[in-house]
Design a protein around this motif. Structure first.
Motif, short mmCIF file in Angstrom:
data_model
loop_
_atom_site.label_atom_id
_atom_site.label_comp_id
_atom_site.label_asym_id
_atom_site.label_seq_id
_atom_site.Cartn_x
_atom_site.Cartn_y
_atom_site.Cartn_z
N ARG A 1 0.83 -1.21 0.00
CA ARG A 1 0.00 0.00 0.00
C ARG A 1 0.86 1.26 0.00
NH1 ARG A 1 -3.40 2.95 -2.19
NH2 ARG A 1 -4.35 4.50 -0.84
N LEU A 2 1.93 1.28 0.78
CA LEU A 2 2.79 2.45 0.84
C LEU A 2 3.52 2.68 -0.50
CD1 LEU A 2 4.22 2.11 4.45
CD2 LEU A 2 2.43 3.66 3.63
N VAL A 3 3.92 1.61 -1.14
CA VAL A 3 4.55 1.73 -2.47
C VAL A 3 3.53 2.22 -3.49
CG1 VAL A 3 5.55 0.39 -4.37
CG2 VAL A 3 6.40 0.07 -2.05
N GLN A 4 2.31 1.73 -3.37
CA GLN A 4 1.24 2.17 -4.28
C GLN A 4 1.03 3.69 -4.15
OE1 GLN A 4 -2.58 0.45 -3.31
NE2 GLN A 4 -3.03 0.12 -5.48
N LEU A 5 1.04 4.20 -2.93
CA LEU A 5 0.90 5.65 -2.72
C LEU A 5 2.07 6.42 -3.33
CD1 LEU A 5 -0.41 5.88 0.95
CD2 LEU A 5 -1.56 6.69 -1.10
N GLY B 1 -7.84 11.32 6.41
CA GLY B 1 -8.94 10.44 6.79
C GLY B 1 -8.47 9.03 7.09
N LYS B 2 -9.45 8.17 7.32
CA LYS B 2 -9.17 6.78 7.67
C LYS B 2 -10.02 5.87 6.81
CE LYS B 2 -8.63 5.52 12.06
NZ LYS B 2 -8.89 5.05 13.44
N GLN B 3 -9.42 4.78 6.33
CA GLN B 3 -10.18 3.79 5.57
C GLN B 3 -9.68 2.39 5.90
OE1 GLN B 3 -9.72 3.94 1.34
NE2 GLN B 3 -7.58 4.54 1.42
N THR B 4 -10.59 1.43 5.80
CA THR B 4 -10.27 0.04 6.05
C THR B 4 -10.62 -0.77 4.81
OG1 THR B 4 -10.78 0.35 8.39
CG2 THR B 4 -10.71 -1.91 7.61
N TYR B 5 -9.76 -1.70 4.47
CA TYR B 5 -9.98 -2.53 3.29
C TYR B 5 -9.30 -3.88 3.48
CZ TYR B 5 -5.41 -0.47 2.39
OH TYR B 5 -4.12 -0.03 2.52
N GLU C 1 -4.57 5.28 7.74
CA GLU C 1 -4.94 6.56 8.33
C GLU C 1 -3.97 7.62 7.81
OE1 GLU C 1 -6.08 8.57 12.59
OE2 GLU C 1 -5.11 6.63 12.58
N VAL C 2 -4.52 8.67 7.22
CA VAL C 2 -3.72 9.78 6.71
C VAL C 2 -3.91 10.95 7.67
CG1 VAL C 2 -3.28 11.32 4.77
CG2 VAL C 2 -4.02 8.96 4.35
N ILE C 3 -2.80 11.47 8.18
CA ILE C 3 -2.83 12.53 9.20
C ILE C 3 -2.04 13.73 8.67
CG2 ILE C 3 -2.23 13.08 11.59
CD1 ILE C 3 -2.12 9.99 12.03
N ALA C 4 -2.54 14.92 8.95
CA ALA C 4 -1.82 16.14 8.57
C ALA C 4 -0.56 16.26 9.43
CB ALA C 4 -2.71 17.36 8.77
N SER D 1 -1.92 0.01 9.25
CA SER D 1 -1.95 -1.06 10.25
C SER D 1 -2.59 -2.28 9.63
CB SER D 1 -2.74 -0.63 11.48
OG SER D 1 -2.16 0.50 12.07
N VAL D 2 -2.05 -3.45 9.92
CA VAL D 2 -2.57 -4.70 9.36
C VAL D 2 -3.04 -5.60 10.50
CG1 VAL D 2 -2.08 -6.67 7.88
CG2 VAL D 2 -0.96 -4.49 7.43
N TYR D 3 -4.26 -6.13 10.33
CA TYR D 3 -4.88 -7.01 11.31
C TYR D 3 -5.26 -8.32 10.64
CZ TYR D 3 -5.53 -2.55 13.69
OH TYR D 3 -5.33 -1.34 14.28
N GLU D 4 -5.30 -9.39 11.42
CA GLU D 4 -5.82 -10.65 10.90
C GLU D 4 -7.34 -10.53 10.86
OE1 GLU D 4 -5.06 -15.24 11.97
OE2 GLU D 4 -3.68 -13.81 12.90
#
Length: 128
Positions: free
Chosen positions: A59-63, A73-77, A91-94, A106-109
């Motif tokens: 995901r970070l490389v994709q960004l 903002g915050k999103q979950t996928y 989560e994107v923070i200023a 963050s990655v969760y099972e």
């Protein structure tokens, strides 16, 4: 004299000595089985950690490659890797500098969403 020589050769282990030897061998086998079981469970945890790291890094490389400034903002996928079902929370923070945004992945099972496996953080520069 013949009897004493013959009785020395016929002497073997007693039943008690055999049982003690069997108990020692059984204890050693049980200890080694527990060690192997511990290594197997540790291996599963390392595999999950590696897969979660890959998901977050993807995901970070994709960004980085998209060269877009992410909105706050915050999103979950879902972000599965192999046969492991994972959920990613981004989560994107200023940041204090308006040209940068802090992105936390963050990655969760999926089966245990309360347990975070890994969290990676990156600053994204607004190139415009």
């Amino acid at each position: 004299m013949r009897r004493s020589i013959q009785s020395q050769f016929n002497r073997g282990f007693t039943m008690l000595e055999v049982l003690v030897a069997l108990m020692i061998v059984a204890t050693a086998l049980i200890a080694s089985l527990r060690a192997v079981g511990s290594l197997t469970s540790n291996s599963d945890g390392l595999r999950a950690n590696m897969m979660a790291t890959w998901s977050a890094e993807n995901r970070l490389v994709q960004l980085r490659l998209s060269k877009t400034f992410p909105p706050i903002g915050k999103q979950t996928y879902e972000c599965p890797q192999g046969d492991l079902q994972l959920m990613c929370e981004e989560e994107v923070i200023a940041s204090p500098n308006p040209r940068f945004r802090r992105v936390e992945v963050s990655v969760y099972e999926a089966a245990h969403p309360e347990r975070r496996i890994i969290k990676l953080v990156q600053l994204v520069l607004n190139s415009i």
